[in-house]
Design a protein around this motif. Structure first.
Motif, PDB file in Angstrom:
ATOM      1  N   VAL B  11       0.840  -1.201   0.000  1.00  0.00           N
ATOM      2  CA  VAL B  11       0.000   0.000   0.000  1.00  0.00           C
ATOM      3  C   VAL B  11       0.879   1.257   0.000  1.00  0.00           C
ATOM      4  O   VAL B  11       1.829   1.360   0.780  1.00  0.00           O
ATOM      5  N   ASP B  33      -9.574  -4.319  -5.745  1.00  0.00           N
ATOM      6  CA  ASP B  33     -10.657  -3.455  -5.250  1.00  0.00           C
ATOM      7  C   ASP B  33     -10.807  -3.569  -3.743  1.00  0.00           C
ATOM      8  O   ASP B  33     -10.961  -2.579  -3.028  1.00  0.00           O
ATOM      9  N   LEU B  36      -8.027  -1.846  -1.898  1.00  0.00           N
ATOM     10  CA  LEU B  36      -8.222  -0.400  -1.773  1.00  0.00           C
ATOM     11  C   LEU B  36      -9.182  -0.087  -0.626  1.00  0.00           C
ATOM     12  O   LEU B  36      -8.964   0.837   0.159  1.00  0.00           O
ATOM     13  N   LYS B  40      -7.621   1.537   2.865  1.00  0.00           N
ATOM     14  CA  LYS B  40      -8.016   2.898   3.261  1.00  0.00           C
ATOM     15  C   LYS B  40      -8.149   2.996   4.781  1.00  0.00           C
ATOM     16  O   LYS B  40      -7.618   3.922   5.396  1.00  0.00           O
ATOM     17  N   TRP B  53      -2.471   3.866  -3.541  1.00  0.00           N
ATOM     18  CA  TRP B  53      -2.205   2.850  -4.557  1.00  0.00           C
ATOM     19  C   TRP B  53      -2.094   1.512  -3.841  1.00  0.00           C
ATOM     20  O   TRP B  53      -1.581   1.448  -2.716  1.00  0.00           O
TER      21      TRP B  53
END
Lengths: 261, 102
Positions: B11, B33, B36, B40, B53
């Motif tokens: 990450v 997906d 991500l 987060k 990213w």
């Protein structure tokens, strides 16, 4: 529609209706936040645990923000509102009261709930009540992430294996009637709509149905067509699980409500 | 030891637009997906972030530590160091922060 610039400008029936609306929103957030926090340390994998716990904190933060507005409107302080009330004084929907169930149920519940919250926050961002519009505008980013999270999980588990699909469908069948209860009509809906504070519940429900249907469809899940909404939460009638939850949540607070932390 | 968990994604987060993406750690996820979504909260819940990213770990090619002597300068190469050339912040701000600072 005339703007209501400050909380002090709220009077009469509108004020009473706003108080009820805020209790509904705050109590939903508090209780689903608590329910989801029950996954902390127990979610299937560490990464999912952290994300779900973090979202639970988001919801509790939203609850606190709403309780603070209530306090500014003359209700008791936020801690007392969260921890010092009896079950019948809460205005949350039954959806958030249900036990966390399996991971699939909690994900489906959170997804249905977040979609409802997003619809409501979108409406409230245009509210004539300026302080509420300002607050909800700030909260929408977190809700947007919650929707991305829920959508991602629901699509994967709905489409993964026969077992995961069956669990998700069973979870949806159980959660959906309670999710409809988020839009339980209240005696305040007309006042709120007339004052431009909040869109009517039935209209919000239609928007919510349009929001969740395509995702559920993409996940291969079928909305139960005979689902009958479970009402009662908005007038303080709750499933017994709420009292059990509150017993646990209020345990420490009730030992010494005046303690400083 | 075989890793029986989901694949590992590295990450990278970006604290502000125009800033470089920095490596902040790794995460298990079934696909990009989900990496991500989970990354987060894993890495951006406590600090400023505008973008992340995720990169499959196996996409990264690395030097071997046994060859780390290739990084040792055999002679004085201080003439290559750029500490003597300070770029004023105002200059960096006017180019939108997008220029390569070298």
């Amino acid at each position: 529609m005339d703007k209501i610039e400050t909380l002090d400008a709220l009077t009469g029936a509108t004020r009473e209706a706003v108080v009820h609306l805020l209790y509904r929103m705050a109590d939903d957030e508090l209780i689903i936040g608590h329910r989801n926090s029950e996954w902390t340390g127990h979610a299937p994998i560490l990464e999912a645990d952290i994300a779900f716990s973090s979202m639970a904190q988001d919801e509790m933060g939203h609850a606190q923000a709403y309780y603070e507005i209530l306090h500014a409107l003359g209700e008791r302080d936020p801690d007392t509102l969260a921890f010092g009330r009896k079950p019948r004084e809460y205005r949350c929907a039954s959806l958030v009261c249900l036990p966390k169930g399996d991971w699939g149920f909690s994900l489906i519940r959170q997804f249905l709930y977040d979609a409802a919250e997003q619809v409501r926050l979108t409406a409230l961002a245009e509210s004539s009540l300026v302080p509420l519009a300002q607050l909800t505008t700030k909260l929408r980013g977190e809700e947007k992430y919650h929707m991305m999270h829920g959508r991602t999980w629901v699509l994967r588990l709905g489409n993964a294996t026969t077992e995961s699909h069956a669990k998700m469908q069973a979870a949806l069948d159980r959660a959906y009637p309670h999710a409809l209860g988020l839009f339980e009509p209240t005696e305040f809906d007309e006042t709120l709509a007339q004052a431009g504070v909040c869109t009517r519940e039935e209209e919000l429900q239609k928007q919510w149905e349009s929001a969740v249907a395509p995702v559920l469809d993409d996940a291969g899940l079928e909305v139960p067509d005979s689902a009958r909404p479970v009402f009662g939460g908005r007038v303080g009638k709750h499933p017994p699980e709420l009292a059990e939850l509150l017993n646990q949540m209020q345990m420490v607070y009730s030992i010494d409500p005046a303690a400083k932390w | 030891m075989t890793d029986t968990q989901w694949p590992v994604y590295e990450v990278f987060h970006q604290q502000a637009r125009g800033e470089p993406h920095m490596h902040v750690g790794s995460i298990h996820a079934p696909d990009a997906d989900m990496a991500l979504i989970l990354g987060k909260e894993q890495y951006c819940r406590r600090q400023a972030c505008v973008n992340i990213w995720v990169v499959p770990h196996e996409a990264i090619h690395a030097t071997a530590y046994e060859n780390d002597d290739i990084f040792i300068r055999g002679t004085d190469k201080s003439y290559r160091e750029s500490w003597g050339y300070q770029t004023p912040k105002t200059v960096r701000a006017t180019d939108g922060g997008t220029a390569d600072d070298g």
